[in-house]
Design a protein around this motif. Structure first.
Motif, PDB file in Angstrom:
ATOM      1  N   ALA A 160       0.983  -1.136   0.082  1.00 47.20           N
ATOM      2  CA  ALA A 160      -0.045   0.094   0.126  1.00 47.20           C
ATOM      3  C   ALA A 160       0.897   1.207  -0.122  1.00 47.20           C
ATOM      4  O   ALA A 160       0.825   2.143  -0.563  1.00 47.20           O
ATOM      5  CB  ALA A 160      -0.702  -0.073   1.184  1.00 47.20           C
ATOM      6  N   VAL A 161       1.920   1.379   0.681  1.00 45.19           N
ATOM      7  CA  VAL A 161       2.687   2.413   0.857  1.00 45.19           C
ATOM      8  C   VAL A 161       3.503   2.501  -0.570  1.00 45.19           C
ATOM      9  O   VAL A 161       3.499   3.914  -1.000  1.00 45.19           O
ATOM     10  CB  VAL A 161       3.996   2.157   1.711  1.00 45.19           C
ATOM     11  CG1 VAL A 161       4.890   3.423   1.704  1.00 45.19           C
ATOM     12  CG2 VAL A 161       3.089   2.235   3.143  1.00 45.19           C
ATOM     13  N   THR A 162       3.848   1.475  -1.221  1.00 42.89           N
ATOM     14  CA  THR A 162       4.507   1.567  -2.571  1.00 42.89           C
ATOM     15  C   THR A 162       3.350   2.039  -3.441  1.00 42.89           C
ATOM     16  O   THR A 162       3.972   2.807  -4.224  1.00 42.89           O
ATOM     17  CB  THR A 162       4.932   0.073  -3.034  1.00 42.89           C
ATOM     18  OG1 THR A 162       6.171  -0.165  -2.202  1.00 42.89           O
ATOM     19  CG2 THR A 162       5.687   0.156  -4.313  1.00 42.89           C
ATOM     20  N   ALA A 163       2.122   1.632  -3.703  1.00 42.38           N
ATOM     21  CA  ALA A 163       1.099   2.113  -4.543  1.00 42.38           C
ATOM     22  C   ALA A 163       0.912   3.716  -4.123  1.00 42.38           C
ATOM     23  O   ALA A 163       0.656   4.431  -5.198  1.00 42.38           O
ATOM     24  CB  ALA A 163      -0.196   1.326  -4.306  1.00 42.38           C
ATOM     25  N   ALA A 164       0.767   4.175  -2.998  1.00 40.64           N
ATOM     26  CA  ALA A 164       0.625   5.325  -2.652  1.00 40.64           C
ATOM     27  C   ALA A 164       1.847   6.397  -3.033  1.00 40.64           C
ATOM     28  O   ALA A 164       1.621   7.400  -3.645  1.00 40.64           O
ATOM     29  CB  ALA A 164       0.456   5.678  -1.014  1.00 40.64           C
ATOM     30  N   VAL A 165       2.955   5.816  -2.973  1.00 41.71           N
ATOM     31  CA  VAL A 165       4.323   6.763  -3.247  1.00 41.71           C
ATOM     32  C   VAL A 165       4.163   6.883  -4.790  1.00 41.71           C
ATOM     33  O   VAL A 165       4.412   7.743  -5.435  1.00 41.71           O
ATOM     34  CB  VAL A 165       5.443   6.057  -2.913  1.00 41.71           C
ATOM     35  CG1 VAL A 165       6.791   6.579  -3.630  1.00 41.71           C
ATOM     36  CG2 VAL A 165       5.707   6.525  -1.307  1.00 41.71           C
ATOM     37  N   ASP A 166       3.854   5.709  -5.740  1.00 39.43           N
ATOM     38  CA  ASP A 166       3.813   5.651  -6.967  1.00 39.43           C
ATOM     39  C   ASP A 166       2.739   6.647  -7.522  1.00 39.43           C
ATOM     40  O   ASP A 166       3.227   7.523  -8.501  1.00 39.43           O
ATOM     41  CB  ASP A 166       3.461   4.228  -7.587  1.00 39.43           C
ATOM     42  CG  ASP A 166       4.732   3.266  -7.726  1.00 39.43           C
ATOM     43  OD1 ASP A 166       5.985   3.803  -7.569  1.00 39.43           O
ATOM     44  OD2 ASP A 166       4.616   2.118  -7.681  1.00 39.43           O
TER      45      ASP A 166
END
Length: 122
Positions: free
Chosen positions: A18-24
């Motif tokens: 979820a953090v990776t998706a948010a940053v992307d």
């Protein structure tokens, strides 16, 4: 200096994926905004995103893997205006809300954004 919010929040948002998706999503928006994209003209964006995932994960109470510069050092000399900082913060909150992050987490993230503004702006 990092501002930890609690392991509970990292778990509640969906951890690393979820953090990776948010940053992307955040960097897609930022880099598409002509008011902000200039800050990143000479930046290794994939590397920056890796640092941001680690930093955001740590701030939310996840793994303590962030090893980049402190916020003040990383932003020194960039001339980030209060308006641009607020815009990035609004984009971050919007991305998180769009991913279904609950109001308690959003409130905590707002608090962190407020507490570190002086380290980034200027």
């Amino acid at each position: 200096m990092l501002y930890l919010l609690g392991v509970d929040l990292y778990t509640r948002i969906g951890e690393g994926p979820a953090v990776t998706a948010a940053v992307d999503a955040l960097y897609r928006v930022i880099l598409g905004d002509s008011r902000l994209s200039g800050y990143f003209a000479a930046t290794d964006v994939p590397r920056l995103k890796e640092h941001m995932v680690a930093l955001l994960s740590q701030v939310l109470g996840g793994p303590q893997d962030y090893s980049g510069r402190d916020l003040r050092g990383a932003h020194l000399g960039l001339g980030i205006t209060p308006a641009d900082y607020d815009l990035v913060g609004a984009y971050l909150l919007g991305v998180l809300a769009g991913l279904g992050v609950d109001d308690e987490v959003l409130t905590a993230v707002r608090g962190v954004l407020s507490s570190v503004a002086d380290d980034v702006v200027g």
